[in-house]
Design an enzyme around this catalytic site. Structure first.
Site, PDB file in Angstrom:
ATOM      1  N   CYS A 162       0.833  -1.202   0.000  1.00  0.00           N
ATOM      2  CA  CYS A 162       0.000   0.000   0.000  1.00  0.00           C
ATOM      3  C   CYS A 162       0.873   1.259   0.000  1.00  0.00           C
ATOM      4  CB  CYS A 162      -0.982  -0.030   1.163  1.00  0.00           C
ATOM      5  SG  CYS A 162      -2.397   1.061   0.908  1.00  0.00           S
ATOM      6  N   HIS A 173      -3.412  -5.777   1.074  1.00  0.00           N
ATOM      7  CA  HIS A 173      -3.172  -5.999   2.491  1.00  0.00           C
ATOM      8  C   HIS A 173      -3.425  -7.465   2.838  1.00  0.00           C
ATOM      9  CE1 HIS A 173      -2.517  -1.906   3.868  1.00  0.00           C
ATOM     10  NE2 HIS A 173      -3.538  -1.504   3.128  1.00  0.00           N
TER      11      HIS A 173
END
Length: 500
Positions: A329, A432
């Site tokens: 991310c 994630h």
């Protein structure tokens, strides 16, 4: 409504863990139970099946309760983006970015409405609501407009349990002081005390129990021994597990000031030959076998921090020497050539931009709206890896490549995602919980083991033991707590108030 509120004398005393244990204990008895936290402040979040965002603690508690997580379990989520501002996520969607003062002045009534809506919704579907407070219920400068502790217990009309952490010292003062700062009406709602994180011989606290009960008039429901390596995801940066030291692989996590979703790293704690170190300064870095750049709520600010500390230059040099790096991310975004913030979505300042690390040929632009979605994927055929993966995305950045590259993943909708370079030594992705995929994590670790000349290992299947850990946590809790008394507190309170 039948429920119980778990309050704490301070942050990180174990409220989330105890709420998780209670959820599983009730679920094991066949009770339809749900977790609830009206307002959560955490950058460690959880994406529901419908692509909404809630605090990770409530997602974990829903798993323990054997029910699906929904936004009603955490209607308000505050995600700090700097020292003075937080993104306000209302019913799973980003609503605004506000200062603490503006939030208190302008959001309070809307917050009360959201909490009431959520409580009514949960009350229709569940027999028992396990509620969690935040910090201390006696923050006198904030108490008149709080949305998470005694106000919520009052709205739901449920009794409360006060949890104190004996490991940090001052347990008697913290309990008595907290109760003294509550109003008489609030104090009457506190029906039990729990002492958490006790080390040593429990009998040594027998006199302490007698003193507390005599002083406060409230029963001590039990003393919980310190539980090491419980592997239940934490709520915020105070709950980041400590560094480990094991013979084998040395992984360094470059820790940004505004770290988010650090639960991405927790599976490594169960690997028998993997040490995890959290690094914030160059002189802490050493010579790691692999480096992970985790997510962040403020990518540009944290990249500037890495530059100021010298960590950015070290990372560029480490990549040039063939080091293993995974960016997730915000960490993925930093690996690119530049970061553009035309709307001020990342920094709060319109038209901000920052030069990236330049390790991958990509430019990230921060967009006005956040993407939150659960994902199924496979390693891209071009990587030569045959693995399926699942996880979730939470980001406002869009990353576009400026030259030819190899994608890391092939998503379920056929779109390509991420970056895979130098034979897997450099990886960037928005996915994630990448390392929660046991086969993939094992593949990546074995790549490092081979490079070091170490023997490969079989996968450690974290997913297979997760449910067992919830049961072990519930058993630990009910073994040391008067479980029947705790249930009786909720039952009697509910019955008495329904008949009133």
């Amino acid at each position: 409504m039948k429920g119980i509120m778990i309050l704490g004398t301070a942050s990180d005393v174990g409220k989330s863990l105890i709420a998780t244990a209670i959820c599983r204990a009730y679920a094991n008895e066949g009770v339809r139970v749900a977790p609830f936290k009206s307002q959560n402040m955490s950058n460690n979040s959880y994406v529901t099946s419908d692509g909404k965002e809630i605090g990770r603690a409530q997602g974990i508690q829903a798993e323990a309760a054997r029910t699906e997580a929904t936004v009603m379990m955490n209607p308000i989520l505050l995600k700090p983006s700097c020292d003075l501002q937080s993104e306000v996520v209302l019913f799973g969607k980003a609503a605004n970015t506000m200062s603490g003062k503006a939030y208190r002045e302008d959001f309070y009534e809307l917050g009360l409405e959201a909490i009431q809506t959520a409580l009514e919704d949960l009350g229709q579907d569940f027999e028992m609501i396990v509620m969690e407070g935040a910090g201390s219920p006696a923050e006198m400068n904030l108490k008149d407009r709080e949305l998470v502790n005694m106000k919520v217990a009052e709205m739901a009309d449920v009794p409360a349990i006060l949890v104190a952490d004996i490991d940090r010292g001052g347990v008697f003062a913290s309990i008595v002081g907290t109760l003294e700062l509550l109003t008489p009406t609030e104090r009457s709602r506190v029906q039990g005390l729990v002492i958490n994180k006790f080390r040593g011989d429990l009998s040594l606290f027998d006199e302490g129990i007698k003193w507390l009960e005599l002083k406060t008039g409230i029963p001590v429901l039990g003393v919980l021994p310190h539980l090491d390596n419980h592997m239940i995801d934490g709520e915020d940066s105070l709950s980041i597990p400590p560094a480990t030291s094991k013979a084998g692989l040395d992984l360094a996590v470059i820790k940004p000031p505004y770290i988010s979703n650090y639960s991405d790293l927790e599976p490594f704690y169960s690997e028998p030959d993997v040490s995890i170190r959290w690094v914030s300064k160059v002189d802490e870095i050493g010579d790691p076998d692999g480096v992970i750049l985790p997510g962040t709520k403020s990518t540009i600010r944290d990249l500037q921090f890495f530059k100021a500390t010298g960590l950015a230059d070290w990372l560029v040099d480490y990549a040039a020497k063939g080091g293993f790096i995974v960016g997730i991310c915000g960490g993925y975004q930093m690996l690119g050539e530049s970061l553009l913030d035309p709307h001020g979505r990342d920094t709060g300042t319109v038209s901000s931009q920052e030069e990236g690390l330049g390790i991958i040929p990509a430019v990230t632009t921060f967009l006005p709206h956040k993407k939150t979605v659960q994902r199924m994927a496979a390693a891209h055929p071009g990587t030569g890896i045959r693995r399926t993966l699942e996880g979730y995305e939470i980001h406002v950045g869009e990353t576009v490549f400026s030259s030819a590259y190899q994608s890391f993943l092939l998503l379920e909708d056929g779109k390509e995602e991420g970056y895979y370079g130098q034979g897997g030594r450099i990886i960037g992705t928005y996915l994630h919980h990448l390392f929660h995929n046991d086969e993939w994590r094992n593949h990546w670790l074995n790549s490092i083991r081979k490079a070091k000349g170490q023997p490969v290992r079989a996968p450690v299947y974290i997913g297979r033991v997760k449910d067992r850990r919830y049961d072990e946590l519930a058993a630990h809790f009910t073994r040391h707590i008067d479980w029947d008394k705790l249930k009786e507190i909720s039952e009697k309170w509910s019955t008495r108030h329904e008949l009133a």
